[in-house]
Scaffold this motif. Structure first.
Motif, mmCIF file in Angstrom:
data_model
loop_
_atom_site.group_PDB
_atom_site.id
_atom_site.type_symbol
_atom_site.label_atom_id
_atom_site.label_comp_id
_atom_site.label_asym_id
_atom_site.label_seq_id
_atom_site.Cartn_x
_atom_site.Cartn_y
_atom_site.Cartn_z
ATOM 1 N N ALA A 1 0.825 -1.205 0.000
ATOM 2 C CA ALA A 1 0.000 0.000 0.000
ATOM 3 C C ALA A 1 0.861 1.258 0.000
ATOM 4 N N ARG A 2 1.959 1.237 0.736
ATOM 5 C CA ARG A 2 2.841 2.406 0.808
ATOM 6 C C ARG A 2 3.532 2.653 -0.531
ATOM 7 N N ARG B 1 2.567 1.798 -3.411
ATOM 8 C CA ARG B 1 1.577 2.193 -4.403
ATOM 9 C C ARG B 1 1.508 3.713 -4.515
ATOM 10 N N LYS B 2 1.685 4.381 -3.382
ATOM 11 C CA LYS B 2 1.580 5.845 -3.338
ATOM 12 C C LYS B 2 2.942 6.526 -3.361
ATOM 13 N N ASP B 3 3.940 5.871 -2.797
ATOM 14 C CA ASP B 3 5.240 6.522 -2.619
ATOM 15 C C ASP B 3 6.378 5.543 -2.926
ATOM 16 N N PRO B 4 6.700 5.341 -4.193
ATOM 17 C CA PRO B 4 7.777 4.408 -4.544
ATOM 18 C C PRO B 4 9.135 4.857 -4.000
ATOM 19 N N ILE B 5 9.991 3.883 -3.766
ATOM 20 C CA ILE B 5 11.367 4.150 -3.352
ATOM 21 C C ILE B 5 12.232 4.164 -4.612
ATOM 22 N N ARG B 6 12.946 5.238 -4.836
ATOM 23 C CA ARG B 6 13.770 5.348 -6.037
ATOM 24 C C ARG B 6 15.244 5.141 -5.674
ATOM 25 N N PHE B 7 15.925 4.412 -6.524
ATOM 26 C CA PHE B 7 17.342 4.146 -6.302
ATOM 27 C C PHE B 7 18.017 4.000 -7.654
ATOM 28 N N THR B 8 19.329 3.991 -7.660
ATOM 29 C CA THR B 8 20.080 3.838 -8.903
ATOM 30 C C THR B 8 20.662 2.436 -9.001
ATOM 31 N N ARG C 1 25.343 1.103 -17.717
ATOM 32 C CA ARG C 1 24.959 2.484 -17.466
ATOM 33 C C ARG C 1 24.146 2.591 -16.180
ATOM 34 N N SER C 2 24.247 3.749 -15.553
ATOM 35 C CA SER C 2 23.473 3.999 -14.339
ATOM 36 C C SER C 2 22.071 4.461 -14.728
ATOM 37 N N ARG C 3 21.057 3.910 -14.037
ATOM 38 C CA ARG C 3 19.698 4.338 -14.300
ATOM 39 C C ARG C 3 18.892 4.344 -13.005
ATOM 40 N N THR C 4 17.864 5.150 -12.984
ATOM 41 C CA THR C 4 16.997 5.246 -11.815
ATOM 42 C C THR C 4 15.882 4.209 -11.926
ATOM 43 N N VAL C 5 15.662 3.512 -10.837
ATOM 44 C CA VAL C 5 14.644 2.463 -10.782
ATOM 45 C C VAL C 5 13.657 2.803 -9.675
ATOM 46 N N ALA C 6 12.381 2.588 -9.943
ATOM 47 C CA ALA C 6 11.343 2.830 -8.939
ATOM 48 C C ALA C 6 10.954 1.507 -8.301
ATOM 49 N N MET C 7 11.170 1.424 -6.979
ATOM 50 C CA MET C 7 10.690 0.268 -6.221
ATOM 51 C C MET C 7 9.243 0.566 -5.842
ATOM 52 N N ASP C 8 8.301 0.160 -6.714
ATOM 53 C CA ASP C 8 6.886 0.428 -6.492
ATOM 54 C C ASP C 8 6.162 -0.894 -6.223
ATOM 55 N N GLU C 9 4.836 -0.852 -6.152
ATOM 56 C CA GLU C 9 4.102 -2.086 -5.857
ATOM 57 C C GLU C 9 4.293 -3.117 -6.962
ATOM 58 N N ARG C 10 4.382 -2.663 -8.192
ATOM 59 C CA ARG C 10 4.615 -3.598 -9.293
ATOM 60 C C ARG C 10 5.928 -4.350 -9.095
ATOM 61 N N MET C 11 6.997 -3.629 -8.720
ATOM 62 C CA MET C 11 8.279 -4.286 -8.515
ATOM 63 C C MET C 11 8.224 -5.237 -7.330
ATOM 64 N N VAL D 1 11.210 -7.400 3.409
ATOM 65 C CA VAL D 1 9.912 -6.714 3.364
ATOM 66 C C VAL D 1 9.551 -6.184 4.744
ATOM 67 N N GLY D 2 9.748 -7.009 5.774
ATOM 68 C CA GLY D 2 9.434 -6.566 7.129
ATOM 69 C C GLY D 2 10.221 -5.340 7.538
ATOM 70 N N GLU D 3 11.494 -5.301 7.195
ATOM 71 C CA GLU D 3 12.321 -4.136 7.531
ATOM 72 C C GLU D 3 11.884 -2.907 6.741
ATOM 73 N N ALA D 4 11.549 -3.096 5.461
ATOM 74 C CA ALA D 4 11.091 -1.965 4.658
ATOM 75 C C ALA D 4 9.772 -1.417 5.192
ATOM 76 N N ALA D 5 8.899 -2.296 5.657
ATOM 77 C CA ALA D 5 7.634 -1.844 6.236
ATOM 78 C C ALA D 5 7.856 -1.023 7.499
ATOM 79 N N ARG D 6 8.998 -1.231 8.140
ATOM 80 C CA ARG D 6 9.346 -0.487 9.355
ATOM 81 C C ARG D 6 10.278 0.685 9.058
ATOM 82 N N GLY D 7 10.396 1.048 7.795
ATOM 83 C CA GLY D 7 11.166 2.227 7.426
ATOM 84 C C GLY D 7 12.626 1.975 7.152
#
Length: 500
Positions: free
Chosen positions: A260-261, A263-270, A276-286, A311-317
């Motif tokens: 759910a988080r 879905r609204k606020d993806p985590i972006r990383f490189t 090549r370096s590219r930006t990836v969105a860690m969203d609900e689809r990923m 997943v548990g750690e990510a859910a806790r920030g």
């Protein structure tokens, strides 16, 4: 239903298996009359060749294509062969000849008196690989662009796309069988190969002796992948109960919270992709992709050991572990060998020609889209911890993937009752790709099928490390019966890292 060189071979094997397909390596001592791509199998004679067949058997004007095969002879050549085993590889898009070492290992118990016949599916490996301009980063694109690129592939293939179906590939297998004078074969299907094996059994029932299906799904599978989504909570429960390092209910709640988080606020990383370096969105689809294709892949699905805690750690920030898993997936996808990338055209052609869709294949894109949206509305709330679109946007081989595939391609054939043949279906109980439910439905297609749940195993359980499932498969091919299943209880549980 795995489709290699597309998402499943590009991403699935990344964390769980970590292995590249075995290459066919010619030897200096090989028979000079053999083609230079003919593999070498220690202690066994290998005979290779090609066979030219029509591209579209119903329309000879479309020309022809060449099918390559490698016949690995039994070690006991002083006696007639007890049988001929035909490994039917996954994907669609995986070669058989390039995996000769893997299939020889999994059928080692039969090596003394059974021949092994490896046939590269049309459009793959040594059987005239095809191209259609799919980009290297296909599986990192937005869903809209992903669907658009598959449509462009179909248009690039044009009328040739009609030749890349499971029915044509099944008839290719039979043409090679006939060329070699083999009366009946034992089919050993893995992942997509279970689908193709079932098609072959329908089309050529008198030429089949026995069938093993490892990581199986039925011909009439759900285009939205709901069985896989619903399997995720059950698998988390099994993992936690067996390891004792987590609680299943808590792991599912963490996954639901994180989905759910994101879905609204993806985590972006490189990440590094193809140098090549590219930006990836860690969203609900990923997140869904990790649970659908990556987690349960490999006979021994190692990624499940890390994913619940990440997943548990990510859910806790604290998303560092989850980001690291995703980055590794992305980066390894960008370093696939050429043979893995080159079979994607055949992959998408087969899936768009054959797999079930929720629209009329003869309809135009707007009507297809409307049908798909209606199907999503009816299915809302049936995807376990994920939202309807979060999950279906991760489904690489169905959902709306073929929305823009040309209408001129052939209709998928309808099959009636399956033939009455001895069939063994093996499903890993940690497999989110081809789930236990799908395996049971694959077995139910046949009047004489035995279903086996393989504990602590993932996709294609005959690859699990203990060798138990592979031995059961080999014994079934030899005897037509399932015997000595005690080894299933000795397959060790996966260690699961606790949340830190």
């Amino acid at each position: 239903m795995s489709f290699a060189t597309n998402m499943r071979r590009c991403v699935v094997a990344v964390l769980a298996a970590g292995a590249v397909l075995a290459a066919s390596v010619p030897s200096a001592s090989a028979d000079v009359s053999q083609p230079d791509w003919c593999p070498v199998v220690e202690g066994r004679r290998v005979e290779c060749g090609t066979l030219t067949v029509p591209l579209v058997r119903a329309d000879p004007s479309q020309g022809s294509t060449r099918i390559a095969y490698a016949l690995v002879r039994r070690t006991g050549t002083g006696r007639p062969a007890a049988g001929t085993v035909v490994p039917v590889p996954g994907g669609p898009g995986e070669p058989a000849i390039g995996q000769v070492d893997l299939f020889a290992q999994q059928t080692a118990a039969l090596r003394a008196d059974h021949d092994l016949l490896l046939i590269d599916p049309r459009g793959v490996g040594r059987s005239e690989t095809i191209e259609c301009g799919l980009p290297d980063d296909l599986y990192l694109l937005s869903r809209e662009r992903y669907v658009a690129e598959i449509g462009k592939c179909g248009r690039a293939l044009g009328a040739r796309a009609r030749g890349y179906t499971s029915a044509e590939s099944a008839d290719d297998i039979d043409a090679v069988r006939a060329r070699l004078g083999v009366d009946r074969v034992d089919l050993y299907g893995v992942s997509y190969g279970t689908y193709l094996s079932t098609v072959y059994a329908h089309r050529h029932p008198d030429r089949v002796r026995r069938i093993v299906l490892s990581g199986a799904y039925p011909l009439a599978s759900d285009p939205l992948g709901r069985s896989s989504a619903r399997a995720v909570p059950d698998i988390l429960g099994r993992l936690c109960a067996r390891s004792g390092t987590c609680r299943g209910g808590e792991a599912v709640a963490d996954l639901r919270t994180l989905a759910a988080r994101l879905r609204k606020d993806p985590i972006r990383f490189t990440a590094r992709f193809a140098g090549r370096s590219r930006t990836v969105a860690m969203d609900e689809r990923m997140l869904a992709l990790l649970h659908y294709y990556v987690a349960g892949s490999g006979g021994t699905p190692a990624a499940w050991s890390e994913l619940p805690a990440a997943v548990g750690e990510a859910a806790r920030g604290k998303p560092a572990a989850l980001v690291a898993m995703t980055r590794q997936t992305v980066e390894m996808t960008g370093t696939l060998p050429p043979e893995a990338r080159s079979s994607r055209a055949q992959s998408v052609a087969v899936l768009c020609n054959d797999y079930p869709v929720v629209w009329d294949r003869r309809s135009a894109v707007p009507a297809r889209r409307a049908s798909f949206q209606r199907a999503l509305r009816r299915a809302d709330g049936t995807f376990g911890p994920f939202s309807t679109r979060g999950w279906t946007a991760a489904v690489a081989d169905s959902a709306d993937a073929c929305l823009r595939w040309p209408r001129e391609t052939p209709r998928a054939p309808r099959y009636g009752a399956a033939p009455d043949l001895p069939v063994l279906v093996l499903s890993g109980d940690l497999d989110t790709n081809t789930t236990l439910d799908q395996g049971r439905r694959a077995a139910a297609q046949f009047p004489d099928a035995t279903f086996v749940k393989v504990p602590n195993a993932g996709h294609v359980p005959t690859g699990e490390k203990s060798g138990c499932a592979a031995r059961l498969a080999a014994d079934f091919i030899r005897t037509g019966e399932l015997r000595g299943t005690a080894c299933l209880s000795r397959i060790p549980a996966l260690p699961v890292r606790p949340v830190r």
